[in-house]
Scaffold this motif. Structure first.
Motif, PDB file in Angstrom:
ATOM      1  N   THR A 166      -4.345  12.112  68.122  1.00  9.36           N
ATOM      2  CA  THR A 166      -3.970  12.775  66.877  1.00  9.36           C
ATOM      3  C   THR A 166      -2.464  12.944  66.865  1.00  9.36           C
ATOM      4  OG1 THR A 166      -6.054  13.984  66.912  1.00  9.36           O
ATOM      5  CG2 THR A 166      -4.331  14.814  65.456  1.00  9.36           C
ATOM      6  N   GLN A 167      -1.868  12.442  65.822  1.00  7.94           N
ATOM      7  CA  GLN A 167      -0.408  12.528  65.678  1.00  7.94           C
ATOM      8  C   GLN A 167      -0.092  13.171  64.331  1.00  7.94           C
ATOM      9  OE1 GLN A 167       2.131  11.735  67.589  1.00  7.94           O
ATOM     10  NE2 GLN A 167       1.128  10.664  69.240  1.00  7.94           N
ATOM     11  N   PRO A 168       0.749  14.171  64.337  1.00  2.33           N
ATOM     12  CA  PRO A 168       1.166  14.698  63.033  1.00  2.33           C
ATOM     13  C   PRO A 168       2.091  13.679  62.355  1.00  2.33           C
ATOM     14  CG  PRO A 168       2.374  15.774  64.801  1.00  2.33           C
ATOM     15  CD  PRO A 168       1.370  14.865  65.446  1.00  2.33           C
ATOM     16  N   PHE A 169       2.076  13.680  61.042  1.00  3.35           N
ATOM     17  CA  PHE A 169       2.997  12.801  60.346  1.00  3.35           C
ATOM     18  C   PHE A 169       3.630  13.574  59.198  1.00  3.35           C
ATOM     19  CE2 PHE A 169      -0.770  12.298  57.802  1.00  3.35           C
ATOM     20  CZ  PHE A 169      -0.312  12.103  56.520  1.00  3.35           C
ATOM     21  N   ARG A 170       4.739  13.072  58.769  1.00  2.00           N
ATOM     22  CA  ARG A 170       5.496  13.696  57.709  1.00  2.00           C
ATOM     23  C   ARG A 170       5.808  12.676  56.639  1.00  2.00           C
ATOM     24  NH1 ARG A 170      11.106  16.163  59.392  1.00  2.00           N
ATOM     25  NH2 ARG A 170      11.802  15.325  57.437  1.00  2.00           N
TER      26      ARG A 170
END
Length: 160
Positions: free
Chosen positions: A10-14
């Motif tokens: 799981t990777q946060p993205f912007r």
């Protein structure tokens, strides 16, 4: 390596809006610029809310005006604040540095760029600008009575 095992990462993205109008990057400036399209009560509530609620009220204000609510991009908000940026940069005067608060700034924000601008410099009379909006059948006349760039709206009329 078994087919039953899987690794979940799981990777946060912007999402980055590179061309975001500058006036939209500072919430107090963005709220102040709503003066021409929001009620005094709406602006007052936004200004006096705590920061998270302030952001929420601002977002809800623009959600109601989004022409494409199923997308992340709000074209109406983007256009409005692009016009605000232009007004800030172009229509400020010695007396009113914030171009949003000038007559030309207000007109530009609400109606967009005019189809034409005629600058009149008659001898012995104050400079004038005539903005025409053929799509609206209107013209707006601004006069700089003080001769320091402080143009005031002096008349509006229909195009003939």
């Amino acid at each position: 390596f078994s087919s039953d095992s899987a690794t979940v990462v799981t990777q946060p993205f912007r999402i980055v809006w590179n061309s975001m109008p500058r006036s939209l990057r500072m919430l107090p400036v963005a709220i102040d610029a709503l003066v021409y399209i929001a009620t005094a009560d709406e602006i007052d509530k936004m200004k006096h809310a705590d920061p998270p609620e302030q952001r929420d009220l601002f977002e809800k204000f623009w959600e109601k005006r989004d022409p494409t609510p199923l997308t992340a991009y709000n074209e109406a908000m983007a256009e409005y604040y692009s016009r605000v940026d232009y007004a800030i940069a172009t229509f400020g005067t010695v007396r009113q540095q914030n171009g949003v608060k000038t007559d030309r700034g207000k007109t530009y924000i609400l109606l967009g760029p005019p189809a034409s601008v005629d600058r009149l410099l008659p001898p012995g009379a104050p400079p004038r600008e005539v903005w025409t909006y053929p799509n609206l059948g209107k013209k707006f006349v601004f006069s700089d009575e003080s001769r320091v760039g402080d143009y005031k709206l002096v008349s509006t009329g229909n195009l003939k």
